[in-house]
Design an enzyme around this catalytic site. Sequence first.
Site, mmCIF file in Angstrom:
data_model
loop_
_atom_site.group_PDB
_atom_site.id
_atom_site.type_symbol
_atom_site.label_atom_id
_atom_site.label_comp_id
_atom_site.label_asym_id
_atom_site.label_seq_id
_atom_site.Cartn_x
_atom_site.Cartn_y
_atom_site.Cartn_z
ATOM 1 N N MET A 89 12.813 2.025 -5.153
ATOM 2 C CA MET A 89 11.735 2.475 -5.786
ATOM 3 C C MET A 89 12.362 3.536 -7.154
ATOM 4 S SD MET A 89 9.394 1.052 -4.264
ATOM 5 C CE MET A 89 7.693 1.622 -4.867
ATOM 6 N N ASN A 106 14.376 -8.271 -9.745
ATOM 7 C CA ASN A 106 13.428 -7.337 -9.196
ATOM 8 C C ASN A 106 12.158 -8.158 -8.622
ATOM 9 O OD1 ASN A 106 12.308 -4.955 -8.535
ATOM 10 N ND2 ASN A 106 10.871 -5.163 -10.227
ATOM 11 N N HIS A 108 8.188 -7.677 -7.351
ATOM 12 C CA HIS A 108 7.165 -6.881 -7.726
ATOM 13 C C HIS A 108 5.830 -7.471 -6.868
ATOM 14 C CE1 HIS A 108 4.656 -3.619 -9.425
ATOM 15 N NE2 HIS A 108 3.949 -4.521 -9.715
HETATM 16 C C1 GRF Z 1 7.908 -5.075 -1.740
HETATM 17 O O1 GRF Z 1 6.450 -5.536 -1.744
HETATM 18 C C2 GRF Z 1 8.220 -4.608 -3.073
HETATM 19 O O2 GRF Z 1 7.878 -5.594 -4.049
HETATM 20 C C3 GRF Z 1 7.671 -3.463 -3.172
HETATM 21 O O3 GRF Z 1 7.588 -2.657 -1.905
HETATM 22 C C4 GRF Z 1 7.846 -3.923 -1.007
HETATM 23 C C5 GRF Z 1 9.152 -3.419 -0.295
HETATM 24 O O4 GRF Z 1 8.958 -3.772 0.991
HETATM 25 N N1 GRF Z 1 7.900 -2.673 -4.338
HETATM 26 P P1 GRF Z 1 10.094 -3.958 1.980
HETATM 27 O O5 GRF Z 1 11.002 -2.674 1.987
HETATM 28 O O6 GRF Z 1 10.948 -5.273 1.501
HETATM 29 O O7 GRF Z 1 9.730 -4.252 3.306
#
Ligand code: GRF
Length: 187
Positions: A89, A106, A108
């Site tokens: 993030m 990345n 998303h």
């Molecule tokens: C995913 O949906 C990613 O794209 C978003 O946060 C989530 C991450 O989930 N930005 P995790 O940490 O892999 O469980």
Amino acid sequence: MRIVVLVSGTGSNLQAVIDAVADGSLPLEIAAVGADRPDTFGVERSAAAGLETFVVNFKDYAARADWDAALLEAVAAYKPDYVVSSGFMRIVAPSFINAFEGRYVNTHPALLPSFPGAHGVRDAIAYGVKVTGCTVHFADAGVDTGPIIAQTPVTVLPEDTEETLHERIKVAERELLIQVLGDLARA
Ligand code: GRF
């Protein structure tokens, strides 16, 4: 192909990559997993899988530029072919993008260029779209911008909350990420 995976949260996408590597369906090596904060489930999963794990804690750095430099140094030390931001993030610095140009992938949880940013799922619901999804792309220095590699649509159900929709998107996201990494590894 060697990758470094960057995580900030629960790391469920990371776990899917770990599992696919372990069962032989994803022909790559996870050189290391890095995080921008300690004590996350993502870091725990990585350590539990016996992977090299490092934390460049954002809060430990008074100046943003120092964190940027530390992250770049930590990742570059593993000499990865690709770096994967999997629920990482933080926007990385242009120096990071330059170092891994075309090699920083990345994921998303929305169909970019719609709904970039930290709340892609919430924003899609608020807008009232009936279809959203997930995107895997090569990241540039913007917020969820850069060439799109692949996308999967996910239908928004009338009863969806941010949580239920995000869970369904993440199922698609894991599959897509593994498919893209497999394609890159076999290329
Ligand atoms: C995913 O949906 C990613 O794209 C978003 O946060 C989530 C991450 O989930 N930005 P995790 O940490 O892999 O469980």
